[in-house]
Write a protein that holds these residues in place. Structure first.
Motif, PDB file in Angstrom:
ATOM      1  N   HIS A 297      38.278   1.252 -59.809  1.00 14.40           N
ATOM      2  CA  HIS A 297      38.841   1.290 -61.162  1.00 14.40           C
ATOM      3  C   HIS A 297      38.509   2.643 -61.781  1.00 14.40           C
ATOM      4  N   GLY A 298      38.968   2.874 -62.993  1.00 13.40           N
ATOM      5  CA  GLY A 298      38.853   4.186 -63.607  1.00 13.40           C
ATOM      6  C   GLY A 298      37.553   4.485 -64.317  1.00 13.40           C
ATOM      7  N   GLY A 299      36.566   3.610 -64.208  1.00 14.25           N
ATOM      8  CA  GLY A 299      35.293   3.860 -64.852  1.00 14.25           C
ATOM      9  C   GLY A 299      35.363   3.707 -66.363  1.00 14.25           C
ATOM     10  N   GLN A 300      34.354   4.205 -67.060  1.00  9.35           N
ATOM     11  CA  GLN A 300      34.297   4.059 -68.505  1.00  9.35           C
ATOM     12  C   GLN A 300      33.345   5.086 -69.105  1.00  9.35           C
ATOM     13  N   PRO A 301      33.489   5.364 -70.400  1.00 13.49           N
ATOM     14  CA  PRO A 301      32.526   6.250 -71.074  1.00 13.49           C
ATOM     15  C   PRO A 301      31.151   5.593 -71.081  1.00 13.49           C
ATOM     16  N   PHE A 302      30.115   6.415 -71.096  1.00 14.23           N
ATOM     17  CA  PHE A 302      28.768   5.870 -71.199  1.00 14.23           C
ATOM     18  C   PHE A 302      28.641   5.095 -72.510  1.00 14.23           C
TER      19      PHE A 302
END
Length: 265
Positions: A113-118
């Motif tokens: 998946h595209g991950g996420q901001p911390f």
């Protein structure tokens, strides 16, 4: 754009990384589970295919050279996304696939998946880069060393050298030093918070070559590519002044007396 949140990154010098990280359904090419690369069978297949592009059969040199392609392709966009955009990507070795091109070269990585901001700012560089360093690089390097008698220092140096090059490039391109602080510390701190050695520490040094000359960027550990016939020492090889017996040295690899000279990673 494979991951829209990262679009601002991939311009100028980083344009070539635009399609290196892909998501399911975005690239029809078959991928190899990255975790397979550390099995005896998977590693044998990888080296057999890659060897078709090179003379010689020194497995240590072959895996070191292949690792440089892998590290350059993965580390640059993942670390840049982490530092510049504050976006963490899922790159654990058991979650991603490697899309191979001709000759067994890694061309892209398929992420789940595209991950996420911390959600919470990392407390130190080892927290920030845990997914990349602990969940990808570490099991990959350990797995290779289980099957090939190559020094872990060689492979970690390959990875850290590309990381250092990225940080240097971002610094000179005007990215604020505070934005890059965790990245710089990752390659400057000798120890991790738990007291263990940091394998990413001090991958290069800058050697003074005389008045009016730019310092020469030099690796601390040789990548041993010279063990393959026809491949010369890199321009930033630590052995460049005293080449090993039988090593090929090209005139273009020798330290330059011109301030404009650059060296490869």
């Amino acid at each position: 754009m494979a991951i829209p949140a990262l679009a601002p990154l991939f311009a100028g010098d980083f344009e070539r990384y635009r399609n290196v990280l892909v998501l399911p359904g975005q690239d029809r090419r078959a991928g190899i589970p990255a975790i397979d690369l550390v099995s005896a069978e998977g590693l044998a297949r990888l080296l057999s295919e890659y060897q078709k592009s090179h003379s010689g059969d020194d497995q240590r040199a072959l895996i070191s050279l292949w690792s440089k392609h892998y590290f350059a392709k993965l580390i640059v966009p993942v670390a840049a996304a982490n530092l510049v955009v504050g976006h963490e990507l899922p790159v654990a070795l058991d979650q991603i696939e490697v899309i191979m091109g001709e000759g067994g070269f890694p061309e892209a990585f398929r992420l789940p998946h595209g991950g996420q901001p911390f959600q919470v700012s990392p407390g130190n560089p080892f927290e920030r880069f845990r997914e990349l360093v602990d969940n990808n690089l570490s099991p990959l390097i350990d797995g290779w060393c289980d099957h090939i008698k190559i020094s872990r220092r060689v492979l970690w140096s390959n990875a850290a050298t590309y990381f250092e090059r990225l940080i240097h490039t971002l610094e000179t391109s005007g990215v604020p030093h505070q934005t890059l602080a965790d990245g710089r510390q990752l390659i400057e701190l000798d120890k991790r918070p738990n007291g263990h050695s940091n394998p990413m520490a001090s991958p290069v040094r800058y050697i003074e070559r005389g008045e009016g000359c730019e310092p020469q960027r030099q690796r601390r550990h040789c990548c041993i590519r010279y063990r393959l016939p026809g491949l010369a020492l890199c321009g930033n090889c630590p052995h460049i002044d005293r080449p090993p017996k039988g090593a090929l040295v090209l005139s273009s690899s020798l330290p330059s007396l011109r301030t404009s000279e650059s060296t490869s990673s």
